[in-house]
Design an enzyme around this catalytic site. Sequence first.
Site, PDB file in Angstrom:
ATOM      1  N   ASP A  90      22.360  39.955  49.907  1.00  0.00           N
ATOM      2  CA  ASP A  90      22.987  40.521  48.714  1.00  0.00           C
ATOM      3  C   ASP A  90      21.933  40.769  47.639  1.00  0.00           C
ATOM      4  O   ASP A  90      22.166  40.538  46.460  1.00  0.00           O
ATOM      5  CB  ASP A  90      24.058  39.554  48.198  1.00  0.00           C
ATOM      6  CG  ASP A  90      24.979  40.197  47.169  1.00  0.00           C
ATOM      7  OD1 ASP A  90      25.053  41.438  47.148  1.00  0.00           O
ATOM      8  OD2 ASP A  90      25.607  39.459  46.394  1.00  0.00           O
ATOM      9  N   CYS A 133      38.537  44.768  39.283  1.00  0.00           N
ATOM     10  CA  CYS A 133      38.375  43.516  40.044  1.00  0.00           C
ATOM     11  C   CYS A 133      37.910  42.390  39.120  1.00  0.00           C
ATOM     12  O   CYS A 133      36.950  42.544  38.359  1.00  0.00           O
ATOM     13  CB  CYS A 133      37.363  43.738  41.165  1.00  0.00           C
ATOM     14  SG  CYS A 133      36.989  42.248  42.121  1.00  0.00           S
ATOM     15  N   CYS A 163      42.635  37.437  46.818  1.00  0.00           N
ATOM     16  CA  CYS A 163      42.871  38.218  48.034  1.00  0.00           C
ATOM     17  C   CYS A 163      42.529  37.408  49.277  1.00  0.00           C
ATOM     18  O   CYS A 163      43.134  37.595  50.342  1.00  0.00           O
ATOM     19  CB  CYS A 163      42.090  39.529  48.005  1.00  0.00           C
ATOM     20  SG  CYS A 163      40.294  39.363  47.974  1.00  0.00           S
TER      21      CYS A 163
END
Length: 353
Positions: free
Chosen positions: A135, A215, A245
């Site tokens: 990432d 988000c 989620c």
Amino acid sequence: MSKVRAWGQELALSQIGVAGVDLRSAEPGLLAWLEAGFHGEMAYMASHGLKRARPAELVPGTVSVITARMDYLPEATPPDWVAHERQRLLQPGEAVVSVYARGRDYHKVFRSRLQKLAERIAVEIGPFGHRAFTDSAPVLEAELATRSGQGWRGKHTLVLSREAGSMFFLGEIYVDLALPPSEPVSAHCGACEACLVACPTQAIVAPYRLDARRCISYLTIEHAGPIPLELRPLLGNRIYGCDDCQLACPWNKFAQRSPLPDFAEREGLGTAQLVELFAWTEAEFLRRTEGSAIRRIGHERWLRNLAVALGNARRQGAGAQVEQALVQRLEHPSELVREHVRWALDVTPRRKP
């Protein structure tokens, strides 16, 4: 590759796969997502253009990509962890930090282990070109993961595994070796749309399509300015990231625990109160978040997020302690913090004479 997988397991890498570098079929979707503005203020997503979908341009000479999965649920996570996390969201005074961020910064933990894996391969076959990512660069992580059999893309856009749900990190080693690719797996979401229904801000605008601007993870971590007024009440007591989620996804009953002490909860982040965290000075924030992913947002955004959560708690009748904590920050040097504190207290800003 069997040796590589065994070495990966020794390094607490839960699964190893291999993907090719021809990701051209993913380019139209990436471009459409960017053109829709769904990346919000994450300018780096657009500035790198299609380099994300072209590994050989990011690291010249790349022929294959070794992908890795690292589970991150703390080893002490109880069997009923999902119910526990949901219950915390109903306690307005509690400060909810996304599970992945409660321990040590995964970037450091994961990348060092990927590097050790590359070094172990070099011992076996000799020097080779490689570069590890976690990432940390323009990499289409989910695309490479699905192509290499780590799982399938869930409707929330995260990668899902039948053996591990989605509570894991993804990492890659770009290599100049021609390795046989792993077989992808079939998708198993079926007609389920639990993640879409569960999203507090309806950021999953359609299956497999996320508007990052809505988000909560984006708003509390990536977004630098004021949180949009209409979204503030929807943040609830979430102050860094959001797991809703994932909590709704039935596949996470198979989420795996990590044996690494790095991912154990630190500083009571699994039980902390909003008032307690809002009282941290900048020096205390830096000390307590040393080695944590949380530090990257800085003290100002930390207070901004907490002010929103405290405002939501106040509106749910959380008590005088919450109001007192907010009042103490009304004159904070940062206008960003002051504005969110005023919102939390329903205070109209003073007009300059």
